[in-house]
Design an enzyme around this catalytic site. Structure first.
Site, PDB file in Angstrom:
ATOM      1  N   LYS A   1       0.756  -1.261  -0.064  1.00 40.14           N
ATOM      2  CA  LYS A   1      -0.073   0.035  -0.001  1.00 40.14           C
ATOM      3  C   LYS A   1       0.895   1.366  -0.143  1.00 40.14           C
ATOM      4  O   LYS A   1       0.545   2.268  -0.626  1.00 40.14           O
ATOM      5  CB  LYS A   1      -1.095   0.074   1.099  1.00 40.14           C
TER       6      LYS A   1
ATOM      7  N   THR B   1       4.080   1.429  -1.058  1.00 42.34           N
ATOM      8  CA  THR B   1       4.515   1.660  -2.332  1.00 42.34           C
ATOM      9  C   THR B   1       3.714   2.074  -3.579  1.00 42.34           C
ATOM     10  O   THR B   1       3.803   2.980  -4.547  1.00 42.34           O
ATOM     11  CB  THR B   1       5.167   0.172  -2.694  1.00 42.34           C
TER      12      THR B   1
ATOM     13  N   ARG C   1       1.919   7.670   7.420  1.00 46.54           N
ATOM     14  CA  ARG C   1       2.330   7.453   8.691  1.00 46.54           C
ATOM     15  C   ARG C   1       3.743   7.541   9.171  1.00 46.54           C
ATOM     16  O   ARG C   1       4.399   6.917   8.352  1.00 46.54           O
ATOM     17  CB  ARG C   1       1.431   6.352   9.466  1.00 46.54           C
TER      18      ARG C   1
ATOM     19  N   LYS D   1       8.884  -6.388  11.043  1.00 48.23           N
ATOM     20  CA  LYS D   1       8.392  -5.950   9.616  1.00 48.23           C
ATOM     21  C   LYS D   1       9.261  -5.029   8.908  1.00 48.23           C
ATOM     22  O   LYS D   1       9.282  -5.211   7.598  1.00 48.23           O
ATOM     23  CB  LYS D   1       7.126  -5.005   9.976  1.00 48.23           C
TER      24      LYS D   1
ATOM     25  N   ALA E   1      -3.571   0.220  13.393  1.00 43.96           N
ATOM     26  CA  ALA E   1      -4.763   0.044  12.613  1.00 43.96           C
ATOM     27  C   ALA E   1      -5.536  -0.686  13.650  1.00 43.96           C
ATOM     28  O   ALA E   1      -6.865  -1.096  13.075  1.00 43.96           O
ATOM     29  CB  ALA E   1      -4.810  -0.091  11.181  1.00 43.96           C
TER      30      ALA E   1
ATOM     31  N   PHE F   1      -3.559  -1.632   7.155  1.00 53.29           N
ATOM     32  CA  PHE F   1      -4.255  -3.170   7.141  1.00 53.29           C
ATOM     33  C   PHE F   1      -5.329  -3.181   5.837  1.00 53.29           C
ATOM     34  O   PHE F   1      -5.065  -2.433   4.840  1.00 53.29           O
ATOM     35  CB  PHE F   1      -5.040  -3.447   8.390  1.00 53.29           C
TER      36      PHE F   1
ATOM     37  N   PHE G   1       4.001  -8.432  -9.800  1.00 49.53           N
ATOM     38  CA  PHE G   1       5.460  -9.019  -9.589  1.00 49.53           C
ATOM     39  C   PHE G   1       5.974 -10.080 -10.660  1.00 49.53           C
ATOM     40  O   PHE G   1       5.046 -10.504 -11.376  1.00 49.53           O
ATOM     41  CB  PHE G   1       5.357  -9.906  -8.234  1.00 49.53           C
TER      42      PHE G   1
ATOM     43  N   TRP H   1       6.994  -0.427  -8.696  1.00 48.36           N
ATOM     44  CA  TRP H   1       8.235  -0.915  -7.733  1.00 48.36           C
ATOM     45  C   TRP H   1       9.311  -0.992  -8.557  1.00 48.36           C
ATOM     46  O   TRP H   1      10.609  -0.637  -7.984  1.00 48.36           O
ATOM     47  CB  TRP H   1       7.733  -2.173  -7.089  1.00 48.36           C
TER      48      TRP H   1
END
Length: 894
Positions: free
Chosen positions: A345, A347, A369, A380, A599, A630, A718, A747
């Protein structure tokens, strides 16, 4: 006439801008009080504020330049003029004045515009304007400038020639001076006439104008019978013209405060294949200095506070300046139910704004954020985006940034300390002793502080003199009577530390046996973080901080932060954190990084203030892209029902992020672990698995449609995805009600890879928008929970534990029943069971507890068991993080 025109123009500006206080600063380096009084009197008559900076005679050019540079940076000064001895009027001094503040119009920038004929873009020097006002028609006449040197002389010559005069310039010592004076129709003295130049040399019929500095006598005759030529001095007329220039400067200044199309220079990308690591990509790009970026997007010098080279705080005063500016379009990036692989999200958010601004030349802002240190050093990693769509410098983004989370930690723990200390003091002191300490005699005077007076009013005690309270009133005032078993306020730390999930406090002998069990939460779980994200102003933040309920008293009534007298101190600790932090993407487009609420137990969105400021800066045709944490069932639902209610903003489009491999997992694919090799189901084409998994995507589209907002699906592609799989997802998404579905390659390609997504978002933003909230705030708490569970999650019903029902009853009785709901549940499934992928049905949602964040403004039910303090895994991310002591570069972040 000049004064009246200036007065009327300024009055009109003030009517349109009531808070306007035009200020002209004049630097004076001589003792001529006459010119100072003239400036002051004219300014007063027109309505200007004048500041005289009187430097001593003999001041050097460097001293004057130093004073000029100081005034250049003073945001309260809109104009700057110089009254100096002739010897000090050098290009060094004149060009030190910022062109936009140059009321006398003598800087090289202004003079160049004047000479080139760009009269609308420059200010004609006051003396030159005065000369032209005094002259009759001069077309074809011969004008002699004597002793007019430097910038003023050049400006005068240029303007006279433009009016058709034949202009000749010479100095007082010129051998041909007598001859030229005899033949000139008009003579302009640029400096004081030497005594050895007799007035008899001047053509008796000529007009003579004296521009020598500061002569304020209006007009006189030379008094010689053989030369009746009258001399006109520019004197006070030039002073009046200076004031009129200042008014014109104010008009330009006001225009500069208004929105304009950005003159943004994007940074070029040269994507490599294979794509390097995030940190290698970040370091390969040289970011713009943040003050350059700020200027490009229309921020003023006094609206930013710079932290290093690449980040700056933005002051909230900008909202007042641009209050009449229409907002841009408001875009939310959400996602399908997430998997351990991550859907990208952040990205997508970054790639979308890079596409909009750097490739489609549309003003756009990303609002993200600030990541917690917990995930960064835990499991993470960071949250700056990735590949060629990320915020730079990524090390600064992911670490301390500008210290906001540290400020939240300090404020949160100050309040926690105040709670325990107050209980201790109430347990060990009489009412009288407490009162004498809470309201002490200082310098012989005893008085209540402002926050104590507010508490007295809440108690219904309308007294301001501490000596007049009765014993009963004193007892009510000093006794909070906190019930320790009801304390909900915990200490925080921005580090994953499982051993702080339950602690014992008060074991030292000095705490006199007051021992209780407590816990630490992670800092971003603090209600103060949620307040930071939802507040709309400094005043609003103070009020929210004061409303925070930290416990109940022994009668079951709420105890707030303001009862502890700590509200003002909390606001002081948060005064800088409330300002959004400006950064940039890899392609040099602007990003606001602000707030970082989780979240699950909070609403999981960046700040309302960052969004509001960005919406003003992008302008009516621009876009602000913000991200919700999320899946859409959690972050997006809270964005609409909580954040939009707090901000009053209406979203234009939702971008729903999906990946083929995540959909395969929702279709029944095997479990995956981040960092472990992918199984063949995820690396080989499997159309059936994709089709089965699209049920989750369809459900999230349906959830978006509940709120009446157009949705565009962004399929994060991808290299393992086959063209057939990509086409299938896009086909199903559009058939399920998405406005459009677009494959994205940002990306690996940066903004260029998200251009089609940007175009789809732009089209969707022009669609009819019928945004609505999911529920009315007036509904009972339980009914609001049930609506979310059934309509969003797909639950059959809800089931409240006795503890949860008791809390609902208590909050309703205390008057908190009309707040929105912030569900705290697992993000890994639409249900409460993380292992249930796809679209679970037929389940009953268990509500184990219900808590309240009254300052933030929501009730949060706990679905199952939710931890507010993450733990470190066996091998945390910090194993790979290091610092090069030579280069000071951070290694191993990602």
């Amino acid at each position: 006439k000049v004064t009246d025109n200036a007065k009327n123009s300024l009055a009109s500006l003030k009517r349109e801008n009531p808070r306007l206080e035009p200020t002209l600063a004049i630097i004076q380096a001589h003792n001529d009080q006459l010119i100072q009084e003239a400036n002051k009197n004219f300014a007063k008559e027109i309505g200007l504020r004048v500041i005289h900076i009187c430097l001593p005679e003999g001041s050097t050019k460097d001293e004057i330049v130093s004073e000029i540079l100081r005034l250049n940076e003073d945001p309260n000064v809109q104009g700057l003029a110089l009254d100096l001895p002739e010897s000090l009027y050098s290009s060094k001094v004149l060009n030190a004045v910022k062109p936009e503040k140059d009321v006398d119009g003598l800087s090289s920038v202004n003079l160049g515009q004047l000479v080139h004929g760009d009269v609308c873009d420059c200010l004609v020097p006051p003396t030159v304007r005065a000369v032209m006002e005094l002259l009759e028609d001069i077309g074809g006449k011969k004008v002699l400038l004597v002793g007019a040197r430097g910038a003023e002389g050049a400006a005068l010559q240029s303007v006279l020639q433009r009016q058709g005069a034949a202009v000749l310039s010479c100095h007082w010592e010129a051998p041909q001076l007598q001859s030229e004076l005899r033949h000139a129709d008009t003579v302009v003295f640029g400096s004081t006439k030497p005594d050895d130049v007799p007035v008899s040399w001047i053509n008796p019929g000529a007009t003579v104008i004296n521009c020598a500095h500061h002569p304020l006598s209006e007009q006189h005759s030379y008094g010689q019978q053989n030369n009746p030529a009258a001399e006109k001095t520019v004197g006070s007329l030039a002073v009046a013209m200076r004031m009129q220039n200042m008014v014109k400067n104010m008009e330009r200044w006001i225009q500069s405060q208004q929105y304009r199309k950005w003159d943004l220079h994007s940074l070029k990308l040269q994507p490599l294949s294979p794509v390097p690591s995030d940190i290698e990509i970040s370091r390969a790009q040289s970011p713009k200095a943040v003050d350059v970026l700020a200027k490009e997007i229309g921020l003023l010098t006094d609206e930013i506070e710079i932290y290093g080279q690449t980040k700056a705080k933005v002051r909230l005063s900008l909202l007042e300046r641009l209050k009449d500016q229409p907002d841009g379009k408001y875009v939310l990036v959400a996602g399908i139910t997430p998997t351990p692989l991550g859907e990208g999200k952040s990205t997508v958010t970054v790639g979308l704004v890079q596409a909009l601004t750097a490739h489609l030349n549309i003003n756009s802002f990303a609002c993200l954020r600030q990541p917690s240190q917990g995930p960064t050093f835990g499991v993470k990693g960071g949250a700056a985006g990735g590949g060629y769509a990320q915020v730079i410098p990524m090390e600064e983004f992911n670490l301390h940034l500008t210290g906001d989370i540290h400020a939240i930690t300090a404020a949160n723990n100050l309040l926690a300390a105040a709670i325990d200390a107050r209980i201790l003091h109430e347990n060990t002191q009489s009412d009288k002793s407490l009162y004498n300490r809470l309201v002490p005699v200082v310098n012989g005077v005893r008085g209540f502080s402002a926050i104590q007076l507010a508490r007295l009013r809440r108690l219904g005690i309308n007294k301001t003199d501490p000596e007049t309270l009765t014993e009963e009133e004193i007892s009510k005032f000093v006794r909070l009577d906190i019930d320790p078993s009801t304390i909900t306020w915990q200490r925080v730390l921005d580090t994953n530390d499982r051993f702080l999930r339950k602690i014992t406090v008060g074991q030292a002998s000095t705490e006199k046996g007051f021992v209780r069990q407590a816990q630490f939460d992670i800092a971003v779980a603090s209600e103060i973080m949620a307040i930071l994200a939802l507040t709309t102003s400094l005043q609003d933040m103070k009020e929210r901080l004061g409303r925070m309920v930290v416990a109940n008293d022994k009668k079951g009534e709420p105890v707030r932060a303001e009862d502890l007298g700590v509200t003002g101190a909390l606001a002081v600790l948060m005064k800088d954190a409330i300002k959004p932090t400006l950064m940039q993407t890899l392609e040099g487009t602007p990003v606001f990084v602000h707030a970082g609420p989780f979240a699950n137990i909070a609403h999981g969105n960046s700040s309302v203030l960052a969004d509001k400021i960005a919406l003003k800066l992008v302008g009516e045709k621009g876009f602000v892209v913000t991200e919700a944490g999320f899946g859409a069932d959690i972050g997006m639902e809270k964005f609409f029902n909580i954040k939009c209610r707090a901000s009053g903003l209406v979203p234009s489009v939702v971008v729903l992020v999906a990946t083929v491999r995540a959909l395969k997992m929702h279709g029944g694919g095997p479990n995956v672990t981040a960092g472990a090799p992918l199984k063949k189901e995820y690396t080989e084409e499997n159309l059936q698995l994709v089709a089965d998994g699209c049920c989750n995507l369809q459900k999230q589209i349906q959830i978006t449609q509940l709120f009446g907002v157009p949705v565009v699906v962004a399929l994060n592609v991808f290299k393992t995805d086959s063209p057939a799989e990509v086409d299938l997802v896009c086909k199903i998404a559009k058939e399920s009600g998405a406005f459009d579905a677009v494959p994205c390659n940002h990306w690996s390609a940066g903004g260029k890879g998200a251009v089609k997504l940007a175009q789809a978002v732009e089209k969707a933003a022009n669609q009819k928008n019928s945004f609505k909230y999911l529920y009315s705030l007036e509904l009972p708490i339980v009914e609001k929970i049930r609506i979310i569970a059934q309509k969003v999650y797909g639950a059959q019903d809800i089931e409240l534990s006795p503890v949860a029902q008791s809390q609902v009853d208590r909050y309703t009785r205390q008057g908190f029943g009309n707040l929105p709901i912030c569900m705290a549940k697992t993000h890994l499934s639409l249900s409460h069971q993380p292992e249930r992928k796809g679209v679970p049905t037929g389940f009953v949602l268990p509500i184990s507890d219900v808590r309240a964040s009254i300052g933030a403004g929501f009730i949060y039910p706990l679905v199952g068991t939710m931890s507010t303090m993450p733990g470190l895994p066996t091998r945390p991310c910090f194993y790979d993080i290091d610092l090069d002591p030579i280069t000071e570069q951070v290694k191993g972040l990602f």
